[in-house]
Write a protein that holds these residues in place. Structure first.
Motif, PDB file in Angstrom:
ATOM      1  N   ILE A   1      -7.204   0.380   0.598  1.00 12.97           N
ATOM      2  CA  ILE A   1      -5.786   0.549   0.280  1.00 12.97           C
ATOM      3  C   ILE A   1      -5.226   1.806   0.951  1.00 12.97           C
ATOM      4  O   ILE A   1      -4.113   1.823   1.452  1.00 12.97           O
ATOM      5  CB  ILE A   1      -5.580   0.642  -1.245  1.00 12.97           C
TER       6      ILE A   1
ATOM      7  N   THR B   1       0.826  -1.212   0.000  1.00 16.21           N
ATOM      8  CA  THR B   1       0.000   0.000   0.000  1.00 16.21           C
ATOM      9  C   THR B   1       0.861   1.263   0.000  1.00 16.21           C
ATOM     10  O   THR B   1       0.481   2.278  -0.582  1.00 16.21           O
ATOM     11  CB  THR B   1      -0.959   0.033   1.208  1.00 16.21           C
TER      12      THR B   1
ATOM     13  N   PRO C   1      -1.606   5.358   3.661  1.00 10.46           N
ATOM     14  CA  PRO C   1      -1.698   3.937   3.312  1.00 10.46           C
ATOM     15  C   PRO C   1      -2.256   3.106   4.461  1.00 10.46           C
ATOM     16  O   PRO C   1      -1.926   3.339   5.623  1.00 10.46           O
ATOM     17  CB  PRO C   1      -0.245   3.554   3.003  1.00 10.46           C
TER      18      PRO C   1
END
Length: 460
Positions: A207, A6, A22
């Motif tokens: 994500i 991510t 992230p």
């Protein structure tokens, strides 16, 4: 492995590091959704990064009349991502957990393969949010609102999530060149070893996300908070040696210390457990039962490792999440230490963790800590001109010369991670600092100190 992926995706989507954060684990994905309240913990002098702790509470839950709250959610497919990357690392080992003698060598590689990720963005307009809530009052009796100290909190305003199932694979290879006794590796001298890690996550997995800071006004309505600008703090930028609460660790029995040490070695063998543990420990440190529902999403081996640590900490699995915990002062201090340990591991490169576990088996942590102290004196602490250093004391170089070849390679691999290059030529040792990374230095110091404290208890 997930967090690593991510971070790469966010670097592509938000290269200038604006507002996109992230996600660290797929297991808390359901709590990283629009309108979910998220706890923001500001970085301290040790852990400088802000942390975002998920909750199952939504904005509708803390409103008096929030059941029919309806805010338009804009959804759009906007990007795809695919990458195959490979890189060279030093001192790698096979991280399978087992109890055998194993091999380690100074060369090998890791390849991360991310299948194509089709993503969509789900966004709530800040203007529409304020319009939909302008006549709604906050429920001051809600347990979350009661805990607020300054009438401000954060919610998730935007998420980037997968539009279809995705696979993430990591191939870890090594050639065993020397024999090293360790419980977390599986190799024999002179053979090639490989470890594959596969992680699949479904459509709708978060994500990355963006947050919005809100404040409760005097008339119990909501308003946004202007962007905060951080001022430079000279005192905060100065290096300070981490203070680790060891006292309660030294009170553990030999058997319990061994259980903690074995569990930590397992954790070092699989860094994907760290974000889950980090989140749960943050919830526990705030005095509440962690959300254990995510354990059902984990692989059997990973779940067993997390459950083992929770059992050692005295966390019962029968209590519902979010309920207040009743813990003894001893338990609280042990949990605090374990939390610092896990947070420190999260700051390190995952490829370094197996090397740290190898140190325990090689019995070299004490010497490595002495080396860190010498590095601290040389590169981080500014001595006053009148201070004199005893020439009879061991130097950084003399300590390094005490290592065998395999011990030196392991130590060299670890030091590289936080900017130090340890070089051996014939019978001389040199040490250079390529870049100054105080966070990483503190983290490695904490991890080795905790492992040594437990190992010393086991030996008693």
């Amino acid at each position: 492995m997930f967090h690593k992926a991510t971070q790469k995706i966010v670097n592509e989507l938000d290269p200038y590091g604006g507002t996109l954060i992230p996600a660290t684990s797929p297991y808390f994905s359901d709590d990283f959704k629009p309108l979910h309240i998220i706890k923001k913990r500001k970085g301290t002098w040790f852990f400088t990064k802000d942390k975002y702790i998920p909750t199952s509470i939504t904005l509708a839950d803390i409103l008096k009349d929030g059941k029919d709250l309806d805010i338009g959610l804009q959804t759009s497919n906007f990007s795809g991502y695919a990458e195959t990357s490979s890189f060279y690392i030093l001192g790698e080992v096979d991280a399978s957990v087992c109890t055998v003698d194993a091999g380690v060598h100074a060369s090998g590689g890791v390849a991360d393969i991310i299948s194509t990720v089709e993503m969509k963005k789900r966004v709530i307009s800040e203007m529409m949010l304020l319009e939909a809530t302008k006549d709604r009052k906050i429920n001051r009796r809600h347990r979350f609102v009661k805990q607020l100290c300054n009438n401000t909190f954060h919610i998730i305003l935007e998420v980037v999530e997968t539009d279809r199932p995705c696979d993430l694979n990591s191939l870890f290879t090594a050639h065993a060149g020397v024999e090293v006794p360790t419980k977390i590796m599986k190799a024999k001298g002179g053979v090639n070893v490989a470890l594959k890690q596969n992680l699949s996550f479904p459509a709708g997995t978060t994500i990355a996300f963006k947050v919005l800071k809100l404040r409760i006004t005097e008339d119990d309505t909501l308003d946004t908070v202007w962007q905060e600008f951080q001022t430079y703090n000279c005192a905060a930028s100065c290096y300070r040696k981490p203070e680790i609460p060891f006292t309660e660790l030294t009170k553990l029995s030999k058997d319990v210390s061994q259980l903690f040490l074995n569990t930590f070695l397992q954790i070092l063998g699989n860094s994907d457990n760290l974000p889950v543990l980090d989140t749960m420990l943050d919830q526990i440190c705030e005095g509440f039962q962690p959300d254990l529902q995510v354990l059902g999403l984990m692989e059997d081996e990973d779940r067993a490792c997390v459950e083992k640590l929770l059992d050692l900490l005295g966390i019962r699995k029968v209590d519902p999440p979010g309920q207040p915990l009743t813990l003894t002062p001893h338990q609280n201090e042990v949990i605090k230490t374990v939390n610092i340990f896990v947070q420190s591991l999260n700051e390190l490169n995952p490829d370094t963790l197996p090397l740290l576990a190898t140190n325990v088996e090689m019995k070299i942590i004490s010497r490595q800590l002495k080396m860190l102290e010498k590095m601290e004196e040389r590169f981080f602490i500014c001595f006053a001109p009148e201070m004199q250093i005893d020439p009879a004391e061991e130097t950084l170089e003399s300590l390094a010369l005490q290592f065998t070849e395999s011990e030196f390679e392991i130590t060299q691999g670890i030091l590289e991670e936080f900017g130090f290059h340890l070089k051996s030529e014939n019978t001389s040792i040199s040490c250079e600092m390529h870049h100054r990374n105080e966070d990483m230095f503190c983290s490695i110091f904490v991890v080795l100190s905790v492992l040594k404290a437990l190992d010393d208890q086991v030996k008693m």
